[in-house]
Design an enzyme around this catalytic site. Structure first.
Site, PDB file in Angstrom:
ATOM      1  N   LYS A  19       0.819  -1.286   0.011  1.00 26.90           N
ATOM      2  CA  LYS A  19      -0.013   0.036   0.164  1.00 26.90           C
ATOM      3  C   LYS A  19       0.860   1.037  -0.144  1.00 26.90           C
ATOM      4  O   LYS A  19       2.209   0.972   0.527  1.00 26.90           O
ATOM      5  CB  LYS A  19      -0.908  -0.061   1.314  1.00 26.90           C
ATOM      6  CG  LYS A  19      -2.175   0.694   1.156  1.00 26.90           C
ATOM      7  CD  LYS A  19      -3.296  -0.210   0.654  1.00 26.90           C
ATOM      8  CE  LYS A  19      -4.500   0.893   0.312  1.00 26.90           C
ATOM      9  NZ  LYS A  19      -5.566   0.103  -0.137  1.00 26.90           N
ATOM     10  N   GLY A  62     -20.286   7.177   2.279  1.00 30.02           N
ATOM     11  CA  GLY A  62     -19.519   7.630   1.160  1.00 30.02           C
ATOM     12  C   GLY A  62     -20.181   7.794   0.017  1.00 30.02           C
ATOM     13  O   GLY A  62     -21.457   7.265  -0.368  1.00 30.02           O
ATOM     14  N   PHE A  63     -19.547   8.409  -1.119  1.00 32.16           N
ATOM     15  CA  PHE A  63     -20.119   8.656  -2.381  1.00 32.16           C
ATOM     16  C   PHE A  63     -18.863   8.740  -3.476  1.00 32.16           C
ATOM     17  O   PHE A  63     -18.998   9.343  -4.556  1.00 32.16           O
ATOM     18  CB  PHE A  63     -20.714  10.133  -2.503  1.00 32.16           C
ATOM     19  CG  PHE A  63     -19.931  11.193  -1.942  1.00 32.16           C
ATOM     20  CD1 PHE A  63     -19.489  11.925  -2.627  1.00 32.16           C
ATOM     21  CD2 PHE A  63     -19.951  11.530  -0.609  1.00 32.16           C
ATOM     22  CE1 PHE A  63     -18.810  13.071  -2.396  1.00 32.16           C
ATOM     23  CE2 PHE A  63     -19.265  12.450  -0.165  1.00 32.16           C
ATOM     24  CZ  PHE A  63     -18.446  13.501  -0.934  1.00 32.16           C
ATOM     25  N   GLY A  64     -18.105   7.927  -3.029  1.00 27.50           N
ATOM     26  CA  GLY A  64     -16.738   7.680  -4.153  1.00 27.50           C
ATOM     27  C   GLY A  64     -17.057   6.384  -5.122  1.00 27.50           C
ATOM     28  O   GLY A  64     -18.209   5.914  -5.095  1.00 27.50           O
ATOM     29  N   ASN A  65     -16.103   6.169  -5.680  1.00 26.33           N
ATOM     30  CA  ASN A  65     -16.233   5.183  -6.492  1.00 26.33           C
ATOM     31  C   ASN A  65     -16.725   3.778  -6.026  1.00 26.33           C
ATOM     32  O   ASN A  65     -17.590   3.155  -6.777  1.00 26.33           O
ATOM     33  CB  ASN A  65     -14.582   4.929  -7.041  1.00 26.33           C
ATOM     34  CG  ASN A  65     -14.477   3.915  -8.285  1.00 26.33           C
ATOM     35  OD1 ASN A  65     -15.328   3.962  -9.394  1.00 26.33           O
ATOM     36  ND2 ASN A  65     -13.863   2.693  -8.153  1.00 26.33           N
ATOM     37  N   VAL A  66     -16.020   3.446  -4.878  1.00 28.69           N
ATOM     38  CA  VAL A  66     -16.694   2.110  -4.192  1.00 28.69           C
ATOM     39  C   VAL A  66     -18.287   2.183  -3.815  1.00 28.69           C
ATOM     40  O   VAL A  66     -19.131   1.354  -4.258  1.00 28.69           O
ATOM     41  CB  VAL A  66     -16.028   1.891  -3.090  1.00 28.69           C
ATOM     42  CG1 VAL A  66     -16.570   0.618  -2.071  1.00 28.69           C
ATOM     43  CG2 VAL A  66     -14.689   1.703  -3.351  1.00 28.69           C
ATOM     44  N   ALA A  67     -18.650   3.375  -3.401  1.00 23.80           N
ATOM     45  CA  ALA A  67     -20.156   3.588  -3.029  1.00 23.80           C
ATOM     46  C   ALA A  67     -20.999   3.615  -4.286  1.00 23.80           C
ATOM     47  O   ALA A  67     -22.148   2.974  -4.480  1.00 23.80           O
ATOM     48  CB  ALA A  67     -20.155   4.812  -2.244  1.00 23.80           C
ATOM     49  N   ASP A 104      -6.901   4.173  -4.633  1.00 23.15           N
ATOM     50  CA  ASP A 104      -7.497   3.945  -3.498  1.00 23.15           C
ATOM     51  C   ASP A 104      -8.252   5.213  -2.937  1.00 23.15           C
ATOM     52  O   ASP A 104      -8.320   5.919  -4.088  1.00 23.15           O
ATOM     53  CB  ASP A 104      -6.445   3.533  -2.187  1.00 23.15           C
ATOM     54  CG  ASP A 104      -7.155   3.207  -1.005  1.00 23.15           C
ATOM     55  OD1 ASP A 104      -7.930   1.983  -0.774  1.00 23.15           O
ATOM     56  OD2 ASP A 104      -7.009   3.828   0.088  1.00 23.15           O
TER      57      ASP A 104
END
Ligand code: AKG
Length: 436
Positions: free
Chosen positions: A114, A226-231, A154
């Site tokens: 990482k 959240g409201f990023g790529n994952v959400a 990330d």
């Protein structure tokens, strides 16, 4: 602990794994003989560097950059780059440690790593982001390579940042056009489905958890943070599979969407994230009729059937867990890395609620990065359906691995299952390769 004072997140991640693997460790005396535990909890090495750049006002800025190369027993180092103001060695060590076991679970040959920086993207212009990414790569490129260490995105690092970093890498590496980063754009070596993969994979995993209980996603009320790529990916797949995403949140508060998010709303999440403002309130302004914003509240206050932390470590604590349980939550799956505190996990497990950890649930992201590496190495590109089918298979096999090691009198302890399955693979690889 004496060796790592103050490294809170790192010690938390290590404690959890050691607790899970204690029993199998004792059953395998060869592990103790080779000091596997003592060796597996420490990174192979940490590269630390200064990143100097000039902002739009012409002022010099200086940040810290890191690459934690944690464990390469089963394959090249692999793991994301995080740009966030709170990044420090403890955070990256916890993430690298988790990544090692997660990557082992994917069934693909990838070691754990990482990296990142304490650079805060909030409020930065596109030109500033580009200059920072280039300055970061000016140091990082010395430590990475397509068969040695393959970084990706990330928190705070998406397709745009990967593009700027990849452009700089190629300049530095004599136009060496390899897949040294994953999460690349689709026209320059990226894989279809990689942007969606973390969220899609998570929902495939949740679907398997539900199937075990004789249920499915149809009609389930889902809340994400959240409201990023994952959400975004998680909301999209949850909706496709018949669930309703009725809540989301940001650092400023939460938004309720009682009738569930539409595809237009879900796609707006990416626009909101790209605005670099890190607030979710504009969502409720844009969709004023269908949603309601509450300042200062977490998503976990919204009654739901399925809770999916999709933002940051320790974002769901013991009190949040009690509130969710009181409101009748039926399943919790971490899509963020270590999204729940140990107190929250204990509360879910004590209530015998199905709970699955990030290293299993969100492994579809890095797995699809692995598939991007394969396509790059073969100089070809697979169709979306092919990648998606492989992602499906991988998530199923991770679920099976959790079942194999996580059965506890009728309750499936996914934390224990994932930790033991990942540990056994890495520990055996270390044993096989001797003391080096
Ligand atoms: C993660 O799984 O948390 C990652 O950082 C994945 C990054 C990758 O695709 O290598």
């Amino acid at each position: 602990e004496a060796k790592h004072p103050g490294e809170k997140e790192y010690l938390q991640a290590v404690h959890e794994v050691l607790e899970s693997v204690q029993e199998v460790y004792n059953q395998h005396p060869q592990f103790a003989k080779a000091k596997i535990i003592e060796r597996i909890v420490e990174p192979d090495r940490i590269h630390t560097f200064r990143v100097d750049w000039v902002d739009d006002k012409g002022e010099v800025q200086s940040n810290l950059g890191y690459r934690v190369q944690f464990n390469a027993a089963i394959g090249p180092y692999k793991g994301g780059i995080r740009f966030h103001k709170a990044v420090n060695p403890s955070m990256l060590k916890f993430l690298g440690f988790e990544q090692t076991f997660k990557n082992a679970l994917t069934t693909l040959p990838m070691g754990g790593a990482k990296g990142g920086s304490d650079f805060d993207p909030t409020g930065k212009s596109d030109a500033e982001i580009m200059r920072f990414c280039q300055a970061f790569m000016l140091e990082l490129w010395k430590y990475i390579g397509p068969d040695t260490d393959v970084p990706a995105g990330d928190v705070g690092v998406g397709g745009r940042e990967i593009g700027y970093m990849y452009g700089m890498y190629k300049k530095l590496a004599h136009e060496y056009n390899t897949g040294v980063l994953t999460g690349k754009g689709i026209n320059w070596g990226g894989s279809l489905i990689r942007p969606e993969a973390t969220g899609y994979g998570a929902l495939y995993f949740v679907d398997h958890m539900l199937k075990k209980l004789g249920k499915d996603l149809k009609g389930q009320r889902v809340v994400v943070s959240g409201f990023g790529n994952v959400a975004w990916g998680a909301s999209q797949k949850a909706t496709q599979l018949g669930a309703k995403v009725i809540g989301l949140s940001g650092p400023d508060g939460c938004v309720e969407v009682p009738n569930g998010m539409t595809h237009e709303m879900i796609d707006y999440l990416l626009e909101l994230r790209a605005s670099n403002r890190n607030i979710v309130a504009p969502f409720a302004e844009k969709f004023a009729k269908e949603s309601k914003f509450t300042a200062g509240k977490k998503a976990w206050t919204i009654p739901c059937d399925i809770a999916l932390p999709c933002a940051f470590q320790n974002e769901l604590d013991g009190d949040d867990a009690q509130m969710l349980i009181k409101n009748g939550v039926k399943l919790v799956a971490e899509v963020s890395n270590m999204g729940c505190t140990p107190e929250a996990i204990k509360a879910f497990q004590d209530a015998k609620l199905p709970f699955a950890p990030g290293k299993a649930v969100n492994a579809g992201g890095v797995a699809t990065s692995g598939l991007e590496m394969t396509q790059n190495a073969a100089h070809l590109a697979w169709r979306a359906e092919e990648v998606d089918a492989k992602l499906h298979q991988i998530m199923e096999s991770i679920h099976n691995a959790c079942l194999k090691y996580g059965q506890e009198d009728g309750y499936i302890n996914y934390v224990k299952g994932a930790n033991i399955a990942g540990f056994m693979k890495v520990a055996h690889a270390m044993l096989d390769q001797g003391v080096v």
